[in-house]
Write an enzyme that holds these catalytic residues in place. Structure first.
Site, mmCIF file in Angstrom:
data_model
loop_
_atom_site.group_PDB
_atom_site.id
_atom_site.type_symbol
_atom_site.label_atom_id
_atom_site.label_comp_id
_atom_site.label_asym_id
_atom_site.label_seq_id
_atom_site.Cartn_x
_atom_site.Cartn_y
_atom_site.Cartn_z
ATOM 1 N N ASN A 10 0.868 -1.177 0.000
ATOM 2 C CA ASN A 10 0.000 0.000 0.000
ATOM 3 C C ASN A 10 0.905 1.228 0.000
ATOM 4 O O ASN A 10 1.457 1.589 1.039
ATOM 5 C CB ASN A 10 -0.896 -0.023 1.250
ATOM 6 N N TRP A 11 1.039 1.817 -1.172
ATOM 7 C CA TRP A 11 1.940 2.978 -1.276
ATOM 8 C C TRP A 11 1.336 4.226 -0.645
ATOM 9 O O TRP A 11 2.010 5.222 -0.476
ATOM 10 C CB TRP A 11 2.270 3.265 -2.751
ATOM 11 N N LYS A 12 0.055 4.180 -0.352
ATOM 12 C CA LYS A 12 -0.647 5.374 0.170
ATOM 13 C C LYS A 12 -0.396 6.541 -0.792
ATOM 14 O O LYS A 12 -0.247 6.308 -1.982
ATOM 15 C CB LYS A 12 -0.220 5.666 1.609
ATOM 16 N N HIS A 99 -9.531 1.056 4.660
ATOM 17 C CA HIS A 99 -8.284 1.306 5.387
ATOM 18 C C HIS A 99 -8.568 2.281 6.538
ATOM 19 O O HIS A 99 -9.401 3.172 6.404
ATOM 20 C CB HIS A 99 -7.223 1.881 4.433
ATOM 21 N N GLU A 101 -7.066 4.782 7.542
ATOM 22 C CA GLU A 101 -6.910 6.199 7.193
ATOM 23 C C GLU A 101 -8.170 6.724 6.510
ATOM 24 O O GLU A 101 -8.552 7.876 6.686
ATOM 25 C CB GLU A 101 -5.660 6.378 6.308
ATOM 26 N N GLU A 171 -5.160 -4.597 10.643
ATOM 27 C CA GLU A 171 -4.153 -3.563 10.856
ATOM 28 C C GLU A 171 -4.492 -2.798 12.133
ATOM 29 O O GLU A 171 -5.356 -1.905 12.107
ATOM 30 C CB GLU A 171 -4.148 -2.572 9.683
ATOM 31 N N GLY A 177 2.542 2.786 10.687
ATOM 32 C CA GLY A 177 3.496 3.882 10.487
ATOM 33 C C GLY A 177 4.185 4.326 11.767
ATOM 34 O O GLY A 177 4.806 5.385 11.817
ATOM 35 N N SER A 216 3.636 -1.624 10.408
ATOM 36 C CA SER A 216 5.089 -1.623 10.638
ATOM 37 C C SER A 216 5.752 -2.965 10.336
ATOM 38 O O SER A 216 6.706 -3.371 11.012
ATOM 39 C CB SER A 216 5.407 -1.170 12.074
ATOM 40 N N GLY A 237 3.018 -0.895 4.288
ATOM 41 C CA GLY A 237 3.040 0.530 3.956
ATOM 42 C C GLY A 237 4.457 0.983 3.663
ATOM 43 O O GLY A 237 5.000 0.748 2.580
ATOM 44 N N GLY A 238 5.083 1.626 4.652
ATOM 45 C CA GLY A 238 6.402 2.235 4.462
ATOM 46 C C GLY A 238 7.427 1.336 3.788
ATOM 47 O O GLY A 238 8.128 1.765 2.858
HETATM 48 P P1 13P Z 1 3.111 0.760 7.654
HETATM 49 O O1 13P Z 1 3.646 -0.529 7.116
HETATM 50 O O2 13P Z 1 3.821 1.967 7.136
HETATM 51 O O3 13P Z 1 2.996 0.730 9.152
HETATM 52 O O4 13P Z 1 1.611 0.909 7.091
HETATM 53 C C1 13P Z 1 0.741 -0.136 7.238
HETATM 54 C C2 13P Z 1 -0.470 0.151 6.455
HETATM 55 O O5 13P Z 1 -1.262 1.006 6.788
HETATM 56 C C3 13P Z 1 -0.672 -0.618 5.204
HETATM 57 O O6 13P Z 1 -1.957 -0.441 4.733
#
Ligand code: 13P
Length: 256
Positions: A10-12, A99, A101, A171, A177, A216, A237-238
């Site tokens: 997930n590149w966001k 998600h 967010e 999640e 994050g 994470s 994510g990251g």
């Molecule tokens: P991180 O891996 O950056 O914690 O993000 C997780 C996430 O929200 C994937 O959708």
């Protein structure tokens, strides 16, 4: 019983055309274990070039493309929204839905999330349904109640049988994050709860739904997480913005 593993990126709202190119080049020689799919979910403007490049490089068919969101509406006056059909036109196969967010910043409710999952399934897209509790909810022992309240509206709307085509990503919001990963024991315990919750409605389906962990995940902790009985991969994510690290995570996943 074979349950496939999935590692989804997930590149966001990150990444650019350079990342599209380096990711596709990097994935040309990624080593995947049996029964593993990799799903790259960039921001919408990059979907098309990612699809084109994946096709041009003739990547392993286990490499798929996903969107980060989708409209619950088929078409119409919904400025800025993207329909399931538009995604299908681009050969997109997955869509992240609900998600945390989107739930917190854009006030998506579990009812709306259920509509989106329904729309995705009707269009032949595989939803990656995200659920998870906040830090305060975990601290006050409401995790299971929260997860059940996020899952039940979707089960009610689409029916448990359709979950055979759904991927669930657990999640915990406090792990996203933050560098604070859930311990593998805590993650397994929660995944087991999710599978048991689905099993109350249909044991067969519950045994086959891939349950991904997100929050994470990185190249150092993925192996231990993915070794847990009910963890079938991750939503990253990251670490998915760093191609070499992401490849290590992909290689650690294994179908169960
Ligand atoms: P991180 O891996 O950056 O914690 O993000 C997780 C996430 O929200 C994937 O959708």
């Amino acid at each position: 019983m074979a349950r496939r593993a999935i590692v989804a990126a997930n590149w966001k709202m990150n990444g650019d055309l350079t990342l599209v190119n380096t990711m596709v080049t990097g994935l040309t020689n990624v080593e995947l274990q049996d029964n593993v799919s990799v799903v790259i979910c960039p921001s919408t403007p990059y979907l098309s070039s990612l699809v084109t490049k994946v096709k041009a490089e003739q990547l392993n068919t286990a490499i798929c493309i996903g969107a980060q969101n989708v409209s619950e509406h088929e078409s119409g006056a919904y400025t800025g929204e993207i329909s399931t059909k538009m995604l299908r036109d681009l050969s997109v196969e997955f869509a992240i839905i609900g998600h945390s967010e989107r739930r917190s910043y854009y006030k998506e409710t579990s009812t709306q999330v259920a509509h989106k999952v329904n729309a995705a399934l009707n269009a032949g897209l595989t939803p990656i349904l995200c659920i998870g509790e906040s830090e305060a909810e975990r601290a006050t022992e409401q995790t299971e109640t929260v997860l059940a309240s996020q899952l039940q509206p979707v089960i009610d709307e689409v029916g448990i049988e359709k979950f055979i085509d759904v991927v669930i990503a657990y999640e915990p919001v406090w792990a996203i994050g933050t560098g604070k990963t859930a311990s593998s024991e805590m993650a397994q315990e929660t995944h087991q709860f999710i599978r048991q919750f689905l099993a109350q409605a249909n044991e067969n389906v519950a045994a086959k739904v891939p349950l991904l962990y997100g929050g994470s995940v990185n190249a150092s902790n993925c192996e231990e997480l993915f070794a847990q009985a009910d963890i079938d991969g991750g939503l990253i994510g990251g670490a998915s913005l760093q191609v070499e690290q992401f490849k290590i995570i992909c290689s650690a996943a294994k179908g169960k």
